[in-house]
Design a protein around this motif. Structure first.
Motif, PDB file in Angstrom:
ATOM      1  N   LEU A 124      32.166  39.277  30.794  1.00 29.25           N
ATOM      2  CA  LEU A 124      31.595  39.456  32.135  1.00 29.25           C
ATOM      3  C   LEU A 124      30.482  40.492  32.153  1.00 29.25           C
ATOM      4  O   LEU A 124      29.474  40.342  32.849  1.00 29.25           O
ATOM      5  N   GLU A 125      30.675  41.536  31.377  1.00 29.00           N
ATOM      6  CA  GLU A 125      29.663  42.587  31.290  1.00 29.00           C
ATOM      7  C   GLU A 125      28.326  42.006  30.781  1.00 29.00           C
ATOM      8  O   GLU A 125      27.260  42.273  31.346  1.00 29.00           O
ATOM      9  N   LEU A 126      28.403  41.166  29.743  1.00 27.44           N
ATOM     10  CA  LEU A 126      27.181  40.579  29.182  1.00 27.44           C
ATOM     11  C   LEU A 126      26.561  39.563  30.143  1.00 27.44           C
ATOM     12  O   LEU A 126      25.338  39.465  30.284  1.00 27.44           O
ATOM     13  N   MET A 127      27.421  38.801  30.815  1.00 27.80           N
ATOM     14  CA  MET A 127      26.932  37.835  31.812  1.00 27.80           C
ATOM     15  C   MET A 127      26.185  38.563  32.931  1.00 27.80           C
ATOM     16  O   MET A 127      25.132  38.119  33.382  1.00 27.80           O
ATOM     17  N   SER A 128      26.746  39.685  33.375  1.00 28.58           N
ATOM     18  CA  SER A 128      26.127  40.446  34.461  1.00 28.58           C
ATOM     19  C   SER A 128      24.775  41.003  34.035  1.00 28.58           C
ATOM     20  O   SER A 128      23.803  40.946  34.789  1.00 28.58           O
ATOM     21  N   ASP A 176      36.584  33.567  34.407  1.00 29.58           N
ATOM     22  CA  ASP A 176      37.147  34.017  35.680  1.00 29.58           C
ATOM     23  C   ASP A 176      36.437  35.273  36.171  1.00 29.58           C
ATOM     24  O   ASP A 176      36.147  36.171  35.379  1.00 29.58           O
ATOM     25  N   GLY A 177      36.160  35.305  37.444  1.00 32.58           N
ATOM     26  CA  GLY A 177      35.632  36.519  38.065  1.00 32.58           C
ATOM     27  C   GLY A 177      34.155  36.777  37.858  1.00 32.58           C
ATOM     28  O   GLY A 177      33.644  37.836  38.202  1.00 32.58           O
ATOM     29  N   VAL A 193      36.335  26.410  43.603  1.00 32.24           N
ATOM     30  CA  VAL A 193      35.231  26.619  44.537  1.00 32.24           C
ATOM     31  C   VAL A 193      35.597  27.742  45.512  1.00 32.24           C
ATOM     32  O   VAL A 193      34.784  28.623  45.806  1.00 32.24           O
ATOM     33  N   GLY A 194      36.834  27.738  45.979  1.00 30.02           N
ATOM     34  CA  GLY A 194      37.300  28.774  46.907  1.00 30.02           C
ATOM     35  C   GLY A 194      37.164  30.171  46.317  1.00 30.02           C
ATOM     36  O   GLY A 194      36.698  31.098  46.989  1.00 30.02           O
ATOM     37  N   TYR A 195      37.532  30.318  45.053  1.00 26.71           N
ATOM     38  CA  TYR A 195      37.415  31.631  44.412  1.00 26.71           C
ATOM     39  C   TYR A 195      35.954  32.071  44.345  1.00 26.71           C
ATOM     40  O   TYR A 195      35.619  33.211  44.640  1.00 26.71           O
TER      41      TYR A 195
END
Ligand code: PBG
Length: 355
Positions: free
Chosen positions: A154-158, A179-180, A244-246
């Motif tokens: 997630l850190e790299l994606m951000s 996720d997230g 989709v809801g998440y």
């Protein structure tokens, strides 16, 4: 309403409404519009590169100078948006080129923004084109092959999303299915003051065989294992609505279902569950290549088959379609428009005109 649905033959003759093209136009429920098209492109290093991708006739690997020309054409055709994928000059375990200030997509974004400022630029935010192993995140502990480390990735994606936004992306589109990630990217963008950058999440992205030609095009096939540990299992439809809801709860502005044609039930379910949320469907590489192959063999009429397939995606509930056919269809729709106007004022009517 009541009596129409109850009427029996001979009162009900639905064919009356199909008798002429103008009647059919009047009662047509679904309209394919250039407004909803997003055109994907593959950017490669170098100059004056324009090489057709073998498994995707009509789609090219292009260097930035050629992509810029393409962008002008896309804008001239009235297509509002372009989606960028990059093939970096080198790959490594941490996908460093995905988030480099001078990364291939970052450079292309700056160049296209200058050349066609009104085009909406969407950056595909993913690591798979940039990792040496071809997975969409960083690898987890040994013995967990195929299970990439979610939270580390997630850190790299951000960081990738922030660098794309700073280079000019109007929309970042995370396609990893970790996720997230929507929440993590939103927080990272906001922390940099990038409040206006939209997030289009690949919310229900399936582990599909139909990405085959794309993986040649983007050189992003996993070197081992597959993506079933993060992309959705094709038999699951209800789970898509939950995904989709998440993403919406985490701040997604636009959600996407991918692929499109084998998942029209999912498109419809998502639109029904969230009628007021902008919904995109990705008519992926394999869907494109199937049509191209049949057309090349003379088995299908390209224009009719493509229009019918894309109309089906809109009828299912998609507001936007990502398609390699966007430029062709924009031209066909433009030609149709002029032919309607031409016949309605009689200017170009052909054939004998007798009183
Ligand atoms: C990257 C990504 C893929 C596609 C879009 N973004 C491939 C994949 O997940 O393996 C596929 C697009 C297409 O097939 O046209 N994660």
């Amino acid at each position: 309403m009541e009596h129409t649905t109850r009427a029996q033959f001979p009162q009900a003759r639905p064919r009356r409404l199909r008798r002429t093209e103008n009647l059919r136009r009047m009662v047509r429920e679904t309209h394919l519009r250039t407004d909803g098209f997003i055109y994907p492109v593959f950017v490669v290093p170098g100059t004056d590169v324009h090489e057709e991708i073998t498994s995707m006739p009509g789609v090219y690997h292009q260097s930035i100078d050629r992509v810029v020309e393409d962008a002008r054409e896309v804008a001239d055709l009235g297509i509002p948006a372009m989606l960028l994928f990059g093939l970096p000059p080198f790959k490594d375990a941490e996908a460093s080129q995905a988030m480099a200030v001078d990364g291939i997509v970052q450079q292309a974004l700056r160049a296209i923004k200058r050349a066609a400022p009104s085009l909406v630029l969407i950056a595909d935010t993913c690591l798979c084109e940039y990792t040496s192993h071809g997975h969409c995140g960083v690898l987890g502990a040994a013995g967990q092959e195929g299970f990439i480390d979610n939270d580390l990735s997630l850190e790299l994606m951000s960081r990738t999303a922030v660098s794309q936004a700073e280079a000019g992306a109007d929309i970042v589109a995370p396609s990893d299915m970790l996720d997230g990630r929507v929440g993590a990217i939103r927080a990272a963008l906001d922390a940099r003051g990038l409040h206006d950058t939209l997030i289009m999440s690949y919310a229900a992205k399936y582990a599909s065989a139909f990405y085959g030609p794309f993986r040649d095009a983007a050189d992003s096939a996993p070197q081992f294992g597959d993506r079933r540990g993060y992309q959705m299992d094709p038999p699951n439809g209800r789970e898509a609505v939950r995904e989709v809801g998440y993403d919406l709860a985490e701040g997604a502005d636009i959600v996407m279902v991918k692929p499109a044609l084998p998942y029209l039930d999912v498109v419809h379910a998502v639109k029904t569950a969230y009628p007021d949320v902008p919904l995109a469907a990705y008519n992926v590489s394999g869907e494109y290549s199937m049509l191209k192959a049949a057309v090349a063999n003379g088995w299908l009429d390209e224009r009719r088959a493509v229009m019918e397939a894309l109309t089906g995606i809109v009828r299912a509930g998609a507001d936007m379609i990502i398609t390699y056919y966007a430029k062709d269809v924009a031209r066909w729709l433009r030609d149709d428009d002029t032919s309607h106007t031409a016949t309605s004022n009689g200017a170009f009517r052909v054939g004998p005109s007798h009183a």
